[in-house]
Enzyme design. Sequence first.
Site, short mmCIF file in Angstrom:
data_model
loop_
_atom_site.label_atom_id
_atom_site.label_comp_id
_atom_site.label_asym_id
_atom_site.label_seq_id
_atom_site.Cartn_x
_atom_site.Cartn_y
_atom_site.Cartn_z
N CYS A 83 63.57 30.35 19.06
CA CYS A 83 63.37 30.07 20.48
C CYS A 83 64.61 30.46 21.31
O CYS A 83 64.98 31.62 21.34
CB CYS A 83 62.96 28.61 20.69
N HIS A 192 58.11 28.90 17.63
CA HIS A 192 58.67 27.86 16.78
C HIS A 192 57.97 27.88 15.42
O HIS A 192 56.86 27.34 15.29
CB HIS A 192 58.47 26.48 17.41
N GLU A 194 58.62 26.14 12.86
CA GLU A 194 58.51 24.78 12.33
C GLU A 194 57.33 24.01 12.93
O GLU A 194 56.95 22.95 12.43
CB GLU A 194 59.81 24.01 12.57
#
Length: 214
Positions: A83, A192, A194
């Site tokens: 990001c 992202h 994750e």
Amino acid sequence: MQKIVILDYGMGNLHSVASALQKVAPNDEIVLATTPEEAHGADRLVVPGVGAIRDCVEGFIRPGFVPLLNESIESGMPILGVCVGMQIMMAHSEENGGIDCLGIFPQPVKFFGKDLYEDGTHLKVPHMGWNQVQQKIDHPLWSGIEDGSRFYFVHSYYVPSENNDAVAGETNYGVKFAAAVARENIFATQFHPEKSADAGLQLLKNFVSWNGSF
């Protein structure tokens, strides 16, 4: 066992990144480093980031992470940006009235909300949600991930993909932009991983086994 260091410079929730990495690398040591000394002995480096670019750049410079990042690049250590961790590696951002970034990549960071359409209409910001990513190069971090897979984005600024030879993945939100960039031992994503379910976890799994070349 390898040491995976996440640079903690006060920007964003790093625990979700750490948790996802621990899930895909349960036998490795995951370290949140607030100083270069705590990053000593790292086998791979993660540069995350959420928030305003000025605060991110200042927060990154203050503890001495710029020399650490440069040394890690020179050494060939695998590096993952996430990001704003990708955006601070660019040359300059339009955010906060214009901010010089780290200049690892020569591209700019531009605002979605202006100058995209001649009729003066604007895109809604932030760009938020799941978007398809078209893989532009054959890279080890795309291994096992189907081209066109969806990843999760939250951002108001973007790195253009036009005239950008570092683009590893591309997404379209009113304009085509770099969803991921790559150069030598650096791979950085605007999305992202994750928060991107199976595709994101696969990318992180690929990162922890990547030797830093492609």
